[in-house]
Design a protein around this motif. Structure first.
Motif, short mmCIF file in Angstrom:
data_model
loop_
_atom_site.label_atom_id
_atom_site.label_comp_id
_atom_site.label_asym_id
_atom_site.label_seq_id
_atom_site.Cartn_x
_atom_site.Cartn_y
_atom_site.Cartn_z
N SER A 130 3.51 -18.45 44.29
CA SER A 130 2.72 -19.62 44.82
C SER A 130 1.97 -19.36 46.01
O SER A 130 1.18 -20.13 46.44
N GLY A 131 1.66 -18.11 46.18
CA GLY A 131 0.62 -17.78 46.99
C GLY A 131 0.75 -17.85 48.52
O GLY A 131 1.83 -18.06 48.96
N GLY B 138 0.55 -14.68 39.11
CA GLY B 138 1.24 -15.48 38.09
C GLY B 138 0.52 -15.27 36.48
O GLY B 138 1.26 -15.10 35.56
N LEU B 139 -0.72 -15.11 36.59
CA LEU B 139 -1.41 -14.89 35.30
C LEU B 139 -1.06 -13.58 34.66
O LEU B 139 -0.90 -13.55 33.60
N ILE C 94 -6.90 -24.42 36.81
CA ILE C 94 -5.88 -23.12 36.58
C ILE C 94 -6.67 -21.97 37.27
O ILE C 94 -8.07 -21.88 36.97
N GLY C 95 -5.97 -21.10 37.71
CA GLY C 95 -6.83 -19.97 38.48
C GLY C 95 -6.38 -19.59 39.98
O GLY C 95 -6.52 -18.34 40.42
N GLY C 96 -5.69 -20.51 40.60
CA GLY C 96 -5.37 -20.36 42.06
C GLY C 96 -6.57 -19.86 42.88
O GLY C 96 -7.61 -20.41 42.89
N VAL C 97 -6.35 -18.88 43.65
CA VAL C 97 -7.17 -18.36 44.34
C VAL C 97 -8.64 -17.86 43.81
O VAL C 97 -9.75 -17.73 44.23
#
Length: 473
Positions: free
Chosen positions: A240-241, A158-159, A181-184
């Motif tokens: 969305s991982g 996404g980033l 913010i940053g996900g995994v």
């Protein structure tokens, strides 16, 4: 300097905290980076090949010889500028990408039986130099075109997508389900390997490009895809991982003390569970087993060591088949982690209070190679071993987050729960008349991959969406 003289330079060794000290702290980074002198010396090893294989091994297409040449001249701002033409997260990639399997694997030195140029170390150096010296190099971007783009998920895919679309001139909004913010990059990777402050600086760079972030927003629950279309978003990128943990479906998995690596790392990394005074504490087992052999397993077992445990990796294949980075395996060993390979859990045994107290392990041997090329583990009949434990962390992979796939009518989903896309990463619908400009990438398409491959998807999807939206003007 001649090519022969360059080839005589020994590959640099990165400075590290000592194992004795680093197991006492979760928040200090193990790898300390290169000095300016080390970076310049290492850059001089590059032979500037006419057909650089390293670039072919880079999923996001960084012009590696060009940025290394700038380091040789101590033009560090120019070096990071070259990297940012292709990469949104250079400080992150320099730390966590498996360069030994990608760019460095294609270095000409490998054919010369020499160690490859430390490309990852050099990428990290110039990114850190930029941040530490306040010489932030903004990437070039086009004028605003007035079109809005929605990104679902703030992980690496996404980033990367958001950065490229912002540079193309779009108004980009990233929707994140969590409060950070940053996900995994934030919940899945410990700070001793990737500090949160590093991720935050990369995200701030995106904000300066004009990217907007909205946290605590679950698209598919809080908002729907149709809501985004109604709100005027011209294109949607789903990143969305793969946040759904996998288990082995063996007896005892519901015992207290058996948890997924997702839960364990998220609680510790994102929710302060290892600190006092927080509402979501995590168990601190004294005898911890981590099941798995990937980077997530290494992150989990090294975290357990830092929380005071005697920690053991249990893996069904041999160490040679482990998918984890060699560096992470070495760091785990240095920190006192025990490796029990060619063993596979078949049952967890509980005490009278319903807590896990033992794990029964099937001894394995290696048979013929499977579809991935690795030799398949085969049980050794009659050989079962028992290990006393008080906590088990299961790190055997993840499945795609099901919220988006389950909430978008007509979206094509694979049998593994991933979103089906075409070669450009455009999402496929059962109704060919479906008009949504919707792309997807990263783990929601791949089912689980590296940071850099997710970023590659983000860049590929951004280029394809930009081309489609440009044609529709």
């Amino acid at each position: 300097m001649t090519a022969k003289e360059r080839a005589q330079i020994e590959r640099v060794r990165m400075n590290e905290l000592t194992p004795e000290y680093r197991v006492t702290t979760r928040l200090e980074e193990v790898a300390q980076g290169l000095t300016k002198e080390q970076a310049v010396t290492e850059s001089q090893r590059c032979l500037n090949c006419k057909n650089p294989g390293c670039m072919q091994g880079c999923p996001v297409g960084i012009h590696i010889p060009a940025f290394i040449a700038q380091i040789q001249e101590e033009h560090f701002s120019e070096a990071i500028g070259i990297i940012k033409e292709s990469s949104t997260l250079p400080a992150v990639c320099g730390r966590v990408c498996p360069q030994e399997k990608q760019c460095e694997a294609q270095c000409i030195y490998n054919k010369m039986q020499k160690k490859p140029v430390a490309i990852g170390y050099l990428e990290r150096f110039v990114a850190d130099y930029e941040r530490e010296n306040g010489e932030i190099v903004p990437p070039k971007s086009a004028p605003k075109n007035g079109k809005k783009i929605a990104v679902i998920g703030s992980g690496p895919a996404g980033l990367a997508f958001a950065g490229d679309m912002a540079k193309f001139g779009y108004d980009v909004t990233v929707f994140e389900a969590l409060h950070e913010i940053g996900g995994v990059l934030k919940y899945g990777i410990p700070e001793f390997r990737l500090p949160n402050r590093i991720v935050d600086v990369e995200i701030d760079g995106l904000r300066k490009l004009g990217v907007t972030f909205m946290t605590d927003t679950i698209v598919g629950k809080t908002l729907t895809i149709d809501d985004l279309v109604s709100d005027g978003f011209a294109g949607i990128f789903v990143a969305s991982g793969a946040g759904l943990p996998r288990f082995m479906n063996i007896p005892g998995e519901n015992l207290i003390g058996v948890m997924s690596s997702n839960e364990y790392l998220t609680r510790v990394n994102l929710m302060g569970a290892a600190e006092s005074g927080h509402d979501t504490p995590v168990m601190r087992g004294k005898r911890v087993v981590v099941v798995g052999g990937g980077n997530t397993a290494m992150d989990s077992v090294r975290t357990a060591r830092r929380l005071g445990a005697e920690a053991t990796i249990v893996y069904r294949r041999s160490e040679e088949e482990m998918p984890a980075r060699i560096e992470e395996v070495e760091h785990a060993k240095q920190e006192g982690v025990r490796f029990l390979t060619l063993h596979n859990p078949v049952e967890y045994v509980g005490d009278e209070k319903g807590r896990v107290s033992q794990v029964r392990l099937q001894v394995m041997t290696l048979g013929e190679p499977d579809a991935s090329g690795r030799r398949s583990p085969v049980p050794v009949e009659g050989q079962i071993e028992t290990l006393d434990v008080d906590e088990v962390i299961v790190a055997i992979g993840v499945s795609p987050n099901p919220i988006i796939p389950n909430s978008v009518q007509g979206l094509e989903i694979s049998r593994k729960g991933t979103i089906v896309t075409d070669d450009s990463l455009r999402a496929q619908f059962t109704d060919p008349k479906e008009s949504k400009v919707m792309f997807a990438g990263g783990d929601i398409v791949r089912g689980g991959a590296t940071v850099i491959l997710a970023m590659s998807d983000g860049r590929k999807a951004a280029a394809a969406m930009h081309a489609e939206l440009s044609e529709s003007r």
